[in-house]
Design a protein around this motif. Structure first.
Motif, short mmCIF file in Angstrom:
data_model
loop_
_atom_site.label_atom_id
_atom_site.label_comp_id
_atom_site.label_asym_id
_atom_site.label_seq_id
_atom_site.Cartn_x
_atom_site.Cartn_y
_atom_site.Cartn_z
N LEU A 31 38.28 41.03 43.00
CA LEU A 31 39.09 42.11 42.63
C LEU A 31 37.59 42.90 41.82
O LEU A 31 38.02 43.90 41.48
N ILE A 34 36.76 46.01 44.24
CA ILE A 34 37.73 46.24 44.89
C ILE A 34 37.94 47.48 42.74
O ILE A 34 37.92 48.85 43.63
N ASN A 35 38.39 47.00 41.84
CA ASN A 35 37.58 47.92 40.92
C ASN A 35 36.27 48.97 40.51
O ASN A 35 36.65 50.07 40.45
N TYR A 105 44.59 51.40 45.27
CA TYR A 105 45.01 50.61 44.24
C TYR A 105 46.37 49.71 44.75
O TYR A 105 46.66 48.58 44.12
N GLN A 108 44.24 46.09 44.57
CA GLN A 108 44.05 45.93 43.55
C GLN A 108 45.45 44.48 42.88
O GLN A 108 45.53 43.97 42.36
N GLN A 112 45.47 41.14 41.80
CA GLN A 112 46.57 40.81 40.44
C GLN A 112 47.44 39.53 40.82
O GLN A 112 47.47 38.86 39.49
#
Length: 128
Positions: A31, A34-35, A105, A108, A112
């Motif tokens: 994550l 990816i962010n 997106y 992500q 999450q």
């Protein structure tokens, strides 16, 4: 040697984490990457171009001390090459960048959802 210089600060930073932070960091997996990629793509779209790097060689003119065969020393001119990285604008396909951002997106959101239970377990296992 260079690898050790990069890894050692990370080891010390990891040692500063609380058990809860370490657990959440481990559970987060990809994550953070990816962010970071989302932030980069958003910046590229806002600017209209990407930022790349280009290596350039600069010559530093200097004087060096040389020892002669008789043991005496002399100053001679010497050049030293130094490689530096410069940030440069790079053209991008804005439509492809938008598509990439949309894909990021989606990835992500998927990550999450996948890691939420693990993070909740970390919070339960290590209350503050």
């Amino acid at each position: 040697m260079r690898k050790a210089l990069v890894i050692l600060p990370l080891v010390f930073l990891a040692a500063c984490q609380t058990p809860r932070e370490a657990c959440i960091s481990d559970a987060s997996g990809n994550l953070p990457t990816i962010n970071r990629l989302i932030t980069e793509a958003e910046g590229n779209l806002a600017r209209g171009y990407a930022i790349g790097t280009r290596e350039e060689v600069e010559i530093e003119r200097d004087y060096c001390t040389r020892t002669l065969q008789d043991g005496s020393t002399t100053e001679v001119r010497c050049d030293r090459a130094r490689t530096i990285e410069r940030r440069v604008p790079v053209g991008i396909d804005l439509n492809a960048e938008r598509a990439k951002l949309e894909s990021l997106y989606q990835r992500q959101a998927q990550l999450q959802r996948q890691i939420a239970p693990a993070i909740q377990a970390c919070v339960a296992a290590y209350p503050e």
